[in-house]
Scaffold this motif. Structure first.
Motif, PDB file in Angstrom:
ATOM      1  N   VAL A 110       2.363  -6.964  20.677  1.00 48.08           N
ATOM      2  CA  VAL A 110       3.324  -6.144  21.278  1.00 48.08           C
ATOM      3  C   VAL A 110       3.021  -6.487  22.726  1.00 48.08           C
ATOM      4  CG1 VAL A 110       3.763  -3.975  21.741  1.00 48.08           C
ATOM      5  CG2 VAL A 110       3.782  -4.566  19.341  1.00 48.08           C
ATOM      6  N   LEU A 111       1.986  -6.329  23.369  1.00 45.88           N
ATOM      7  CA  LEU A 111       1.586  -6.203  24.749  1.00 45.88           C
ATOM      8  C   LEU A 111       2.036  -7.552  25.448  1.00 45.88           C
ATOM      9  CD1 LEU A 111      -1.554  -4.213  25.060  1.00 45.88           C
ATOM     10  CD2 LEU A 111       0.848  -3.401  25.433  1.00 45.88           C
ATOM     11  N   VAL A 112       1.524  -8.751  24.839  1.00 42.01           N
ATOM     12  CA  VAL A 112       1.818  -9.944  25.196  1.00 42.01           C
ATOM     13  C   VAL A 112       3.390 -10.268  25.469  1.00 42.01           C
ATOM     14  CG1 VAL A 112       1.627 -12.753  24.712  1.00 42.01           C
ATOM     15  CG2 VAL A 112      -0.388 -11.050  24.796  1.00 42.01           C
ATOM     16  N   ALA A 113       4.203  -9.904  24.266  1.00 39.26           N
ATOM     17  CA  ALA A 113       5.694 -10.039  24.248  1.00 39.26           C
ATOM     18  C   ALA A 113       6.229  -9.173  25.361  1.00 39.26           C
ATOM     19  CB  ALA A 113       6.128  -9.703  22.877  1.00 39.26           C
ATOM     20  N   ALA A 114       5.824  -8.126  25.642  1.00 39.86           N
ATOM     21  CA  ALA A 114       6.359  -7.207  26.529  1.00 39.86           C
ATOM     22  C   ALA A 114       6.120  -7.614  27.991  1.00 39.86           C
ATOM     23  CB  ALA A 114       5.917  -5.792  26.229  1.00 39.86           C
ATOM     24  N   ALA A 115       5.101  -8.564  28.217  1.00 39.77           N
ATOM     25  CA  ALA A 115       4.896  -8.982  29.415  1.00 39.77           C
ATOM     26  C   ALA A 115       5.321  -9.922  29.944  1.00 39.77           C
ATOM     27  CB  ALA A 115       3.209  -9.276  29.522  1.00 39.77           C
ATOM     28  N   ALA A 116       6.335 -10.796  29.076  1.00 41.52           N
ATOM     29  CA  ALA A 116       7.039 -11.919  29.428  1.00 41.52           C
ATOM     30  C   ALA A 116       7.690 -11.775  30.532  1.00 41.52           C
ATOM     31  CB  ALA A 116       8.018 -12.415  28.085  1.00 41.52           C
ATOM     32  N   PRO A 117       8.560 -11.009  30.878  1.00 45.78           N
ATOM     33  CA  PRO A 117       9.209 -10.845  32.301  1.00 45.78           C
ATOM     34  C   PRO A 117       8.214 -10.674  33.531  1.00 45.78           C
ATOM     35  CG  PRO A 117      10.193  -9.208  30.747  1.00 45.78           C
ATOM     36  CD  PRO A 117       9.085  -9.858  30.332  1.00 45.78           C
ATOM     37  N   VAL A 118       7.224 -10.034  33.296  1.00 44.92           N
ATOM     38  CA  VAL A 118       6.079 -10.072  34.447  1.00 44.92           C
ATOM     39  C   VAL A 118       5.648 -11.436  34.448  1.00 44.92           C
ATOM     40  CG1 VAL A 118       4.040  -9.141  35.452  1.00 44.92           C
ATOM     41  CG2 VAL A 118       5.608  -7.598  34.038  1.00 44.92           C
ATOM     42  N   ARG A 119       5.141 -12.081  33.495  1.00 43.04           N
ATOM     43  CA  ARG A 119       4.685 -13.539  33.658  1.00 43.04           C
ATOM     44  C   ARG A 119       5.511 -14.455  34.102  1.00 43.04           C
ATOM     45  NH1 ARG A 119       2.783 -14.753  27.641  1.00 43.04           N
ATOM     46  NH2 ARG A 119       2.238 -16.914  28.586  1.00 43.04           N
ATOM     47  N   GLU A 120       6.893 -14.417  33.881  1.00 42.09           N
ATOM     48  CA  GLU A 120       7.985 -15.346  34.277  1.00 42.09           C
ATOM     49  C   GLU A 120       8.119 -15.116  35.762  1.00 42.09           C
ATOM     50  OE1 GLU A 120      12.436 -14.600  33.645  1.00 42.09           O
ATOM     51  OE2 GLU A 120      11.991 -16.080  32.460  1.00 42.09           O
ATOM     52  N   LEU A 127       6.387 -12.497  42.019  1.00 42.24           N
ATOM     53  CA  LEU A 127       5.525 -11.574  41.892  1.00 42.24           C
ATOM     54  C   LEU A 127       4.426 -12.090  42.233  1.00 42.24           C
ATOM     55  CD1 LEU A 127       6.776  -9.284  38.871  1.00 42.24           C
ATOM     56  CD2 LEU A 127       6.989  -8.739  41.310  1.00 42.24           C
ATOM     57  N   ASP A 128       3.257 -11.200  42.835  1.00 44.89           N
ATOM     58  CA  ASP A 128       2.082 -11.714  43.001  1.00 44.89           C
ATOM     59  C   ASP A 128       1.361 -11.774  41.636  1.00 44.89           C
ATOM     60  OD1 ASP A 128       2.497 -11.683  45.691  1.00 44.89           O
ATOM     61  OD2 ASP A 128       1.636  -9.707  46.094  1.00 44.89           O
ATOM     62  N   VAL A 134      -2.198  -5.534  37.001  1.00 47.44           N
ATOM     63  CA  VAL A 134      -1.400  -4.007  37.184  1.00 47.44           C
ATOM     64  C   VAL A 134      -0.933  -3.671  35.849  1.00 47.44           C
ATOM     65  CG1 VAL A 134       0.089  -2.422  38.255  1.00 47.44           C
ATOM     66  CG2 VAL A 134      -1.264  -3.957  39.623  1.00 47.44           C
ATOM     67  N   TYR A 135      -0.342  -4.662  35.328  1.00 47.89           N
ATOM     68  CA  TYR A 135       0.372  -4.477  34.040  1.00 47.89           C
ATOM     69  C   TYR A 135      -0.498  -4.225  32.698  1.00 47.89           C
ATOM     70  CZ  TYR A 135       2.357  -5.617  29.528  1.00 47.89           C
ATOM     71  OH  TYR A 135       2.679  -5.583  28.098  1.00 47.89           O
ATOM     72  N   GLU A 136      -1.739  -5.099  33.023  1.00 50.50           N
ATOM     73  CA  GLU A 136      -2.694  -5.264  31.676  1.00 50.50           C
ATOM     74  C   GLU A 136      -3.258  -3.749  31.758  1.00 50.50           C
ATOM     75  OE1 GLU A 136      -6.140  -8.001  30.292  1.00 50.50           O
ATOM     76  OE2 GLU A 136      -5.802  -8.013  32.322  1.00 50.50           O
ATOM     77  N   THR A 137      -3.957  -3.272  33.091  1.00 55.55           N
ATOM     78  CA  THR A 137      -4.676  -2.025  32.977  1.00 55.55           C
ATOM     79  C   THR A 137      -3.897  -0.938  32.380  1.00 55.55           C
ATOM     80  OG1 THR A 137      -5.695  -2.874  34.915  1.00 55.55           O
ATOM     81  CG2 THR A 137      -5.899  -0.519  34.633  1.00 55.55           C
ATOM     82  N   ALA A 138      -2.662  -0.889  32.946  1.00 59.36           N
ATOM     83  CA  ALA A 138      -1.587   0.304  32.428  1.00 59.36           C
ATOM     84  C   ALA A 138      -1.158   0.118  30.961  1.00 59.36           C
ATOM     85  CB  ALA A 138      -0.189   0.314  33.552  1.00 59.36           C
ATOM     86  N   ALA A 139      -0.850  -0.890  30.567  1.00 63.06           N
ATOM     87  CA  ALA A 139      -0.576  -1.278  29.054  1.00 63.06           C
ATOM     88  C   ALA A 139      -1.528  -0.811  28.132  1.00 63.06           C
ATOM     89  CB  ALA A 139       0.107  -2.621  28.971  1.00 63.06           C
ATOM     90  N   LEU A 140      -2.841  -1.267  28.467  1.00 64.91           N
ATOM     91  CA  LEU A 140      -4.072  -1.123  27.902  1.00 64.91           C
ATOM     92  C   LEU A 140      -4.317   0.294  27.445  1.00 64.91           C
ATOM     93  CD1 LEU A 140      -6.241  -2.420  26.193  1.00 64.91           C
ATOM     94  CD2 LEU A 140      -7.642  -2.774  28.291  1.00 64.91           C
ATOM     95  N   THR A 141      -4.238   1.149  28.621  1.00 61.49           N
ATOM     96  CA  THR A 141      -4.429   2.597  28.659  1.00 61.49           C
ATOM     97  C   THR A 141      -3.680   3.406  27.529  1.00 61.49           C
ATOM     98  OG1 THR A 141      -5.038   2.644  30.952  1.00 61.49           O
ATOM     99  CG2 THR A 141      -4.196   4.947  29.968  1.00 61.49           C
ATOM    100  N   ILE A 142      -2.405   2.687  27.270  1.00 61.29           N
ATOM    101  CA  ILE A 142      -1.545   3.339  26.216  1.00 61.29           C
ATOM    102  C   ILE A 142      -1.965   2.955  24.857  1.00 61.29           C
ATOM    103  CG2 ILE A 142       0.903   3.200  25.496  1.00 61.29           C
ATOM    104  CD1 ILE A 142       0.395   4.575  27.850  1.00 61.29           C
ATOM    105  N   ALA A 143      -2.381   1.384  24.846  1.00 61.87           N
ATOM    106  CA  ALA A 143      -2.407   0.918  23.721  1.00 61.87           C
ATOM    107  C   ALA A 143      -3.759   1.295  22.845  1.00 61.87           C
ATOM    108  CB  ALA A 143      -2.565  -0.636  23.717  1.00 61.87           C
ATOM    109  N   GLU A 144      -4.580   1.718  23.812  1.00 61.69           N
ATOM    110  CA  GLU A 144      -6.146   2.472  23.082  1.00 61.69           C
ATOM    111  C   GLU A 144      -5.757   3.478  22.305  1.00 61.69           C
ATOM    112  OE1 GLU A 144      -9.416   0.360  25.919  1.00 61.69           O
ATOM    113  OE2 GLU A 144      -8.513   2.143  26.639  1.00 61.69           O
ATOM    114  N   HIS A 145      -4.542   4.332  22.672  1.00 63.56           N
ATOM    115  CA  HIS A 145      -4.495   5.715  22.208  1.00 63.56           C
ATOM    116  C   HIS A 145      -3.086   5.874  21.368  1.00 63.56           C
ATOM    117  CE1 HIS A 145      -7.818   7.336  24.584  1.00 63.56           C
ATOM    118  NE2 HIS A 145      -7.106   6.657  25.856  1.00 63.56           N
ATOM    119  N   GLU A 146      -2.628   4.778  21.022  1.00 67.76           N
ATOM    120  CA  GLU A 146      -0.997   4.668  20.463  1.00 67.76           C
ATOM    121  C   GLU A 146      -0.927   3.352  19.535  1.00 67.76           C
ATOM    122  OE1 GLU A 146       1.055   6.981  20.372  1.00 67.76           O
ATOM    123  OE2 GLU A 146       0.963   7.994  22.204  1.00 67.76           O
TER     124      GLU A 146
END
Length: 424
Positions: A110-120, A127-128, A134-146
């Motif tokens: 789920v996280l790799v697929a959702a990150a596609a626009p950021v990677r692109e 984008l830098d 930044v995406y990884e940190t924020a998304a992982l915070t959610i994934a660890e609890h949901e």
């Protein structure tokens, strides 16, 4: 000397702990399997450097072998390699979390697929490179609890905040891919596939479910969520029959009951006031699903008979709801705050949920926001007083809106109220 048997609650708790530990072990093994795929991908790169003109055939051969050896589909093998490559190259924190069993392979997908626009956007220089962290940190915070299903819309919200311009471009390109296809199946069936803008697909499914519910109500008083008493059709069968009826007859026929033409689809969309007014083109949010193109959101707002104005705190939590057309204020607030069933892991939309007194009204629970939540019928039933105390759950709302469910064996599970998208 034989040990005394565990009390029933303790026995259930011990089995639960063992199952949770085994699931974490499985996740760790999935992490090890991903590492092996990444190592195999390194050998693939070496093979391609030695024979670049046959790159495609070398990859197809590699995928075919892993598919055959693992007894999995070609698509599953390809996705496994893609996720492994993404973890290895872009997402070290996700890689560690999977190896430690903190998240599952489904979360990674789920996280790799959702990150596609950021990677692109990073690869295109828009984008830098640090944006991925930044995406990884924020998304992982959610994934660890949901759950993965709940993680997906949150991850898409984060992506929209970081790469909104890229997502608008992707949505515009993807719109040209909408199509209807048909593939024959066995036993006189066929697979009809519709590739549509997400908001319309969600609306179509919502209307079909609403129509099926109305049909079930007309069939007989013994209708249940799973089966309709009078003719034995399941709700899925009714939805399929209604889909056929609507497309071929344009309006519901008498066979499906009267008055169904008045049932419309419902979707919940969040859009910034400045975007609604046309002052900017920030992405809107199709609640529970992900980003929505602002033009579509504005069009939906123009057609709506009324809409809610949401007031958010600095953390993105709903603090107040205002509406320009009259309705029940509490119900509006709860639908806006909860978005979906408030049982941990459930993502049934709030519009299909019951509003429940967390502390039973009959036992003194107050009818106020701090004691009300949306529960789907299945999870609502877990609290019913007619269930034996040995199997009944309880729910208590904490000051921050978190729902703390307590299981029959005394385990506590928290469900946090979902944050709304912050238009930044």
């Amino acid at each position: 000397m034989n040990e005394a048997p565990l009390p029933p609650a303790a026995a259930r708790g011990a089995l639960l702990d063992a199952w949770v530990a085994k699931r974490a072990e499985i996740a760790r093994l999935e992490g090890e399997a991903s590492e092996l795929l990444a190592a195999r991908a390194d050998l693939f790169d070496a093979d391609v450097r030695a024979d670049p003109q046959h790159r495609d055939m070398i990859r197809r051969s590699m995928i075919a072998e892993y598919s055959a050896a693992g007894h999995i589909s070609k698509t599953a093998a390809e996705l496994g390699f893609n996720d492994a490559a993404a973890l290895s190259e872009f997402f070290p924190a996700l890689r560690r979390a999977l190896r430690q069993g903190d998240i599952t392979a489904q979360h990674v997908r789920v996280l790799v697929a959702a990150a596609a626009p950021v990677r692109e956007a990073v690869l295109n220089g828009n984008l830098d490179a640090e944006t991925l962290a930044v995406y990884e940190t924020a998304a992982l915070t959610i994934a660890e609890h949901e759950t993965p299903a709940r993680t997906r819309p949150h991850a898409r919200q984060i992506t929209a905040a970081l790469a909104g311009e890229s997502i608008r471009e992707r949505h515009a390109r993807a719109a040209s891919e909408r199509q209807i296809t048909i593939r024959p199946l066995d036993d006189g069936l066929a697979l009809l596939t519709a590739v549509l803008p997400e908001v319309y697909a969600v609306a179509i499914m919502d209307r079909l479910r609403s129509l099926a519910t109305a049909v079930a109500a007309t069939v007989g008083p013994d209708a249940r969520p799973e089966f309709v008493a009078a003719d034995g059709r399941t709700r899925r069968e009714i939805e399929a029959d209604t889909f056929i009826d609507l497309l071929l007859a344009a309006t519901p026929s008498e066979a499906l009951g009267t008055g169904l033409d008045r049932i419309t689809a419902t979707v919940q969309v969040t859009i910034a006031g400045s975007t609604l007014a046309g002052e900017d083109d920030r992405l809107a949010e199709l609640d529970g699903h992900g980003p929505l193109h602002p033009d579509i959101a504005r069009d939906l707002a123009r057609r709506a008979s009324g809409w809610n104005r949401l007031f958010l705190d600095d953390a993105g939590m709903v603090t107040k709801v205002d509406r320009y057309t009259p309705t029940t204020a509490m119900k509006r607030f709860l639908r806006a705050r909860d978005q979906r069933c408030r049982f941990p892991g459930c993502h049934t939309p709030a519009r299909r949920c019951d509003i429940d007194h967390n502390e039973d009204f009959a036992l003194g629970g107050q009818t106020e926001i701090t004691n009300l939540s949306d529960f789907c019928p299945g999870h609502h039933a877990l609290k019913h007083p007619d269930i034996d105390a040995g199997h009944r759950w309880t729910a208590h709302q904490l000051p921050d809106g978190t729902l703390r469910w307590t299981s029959p064996i005394g385990r506590a599970y928290d469900d946090r109220a979902p944050r709304r998208v912050m238009f930044v």
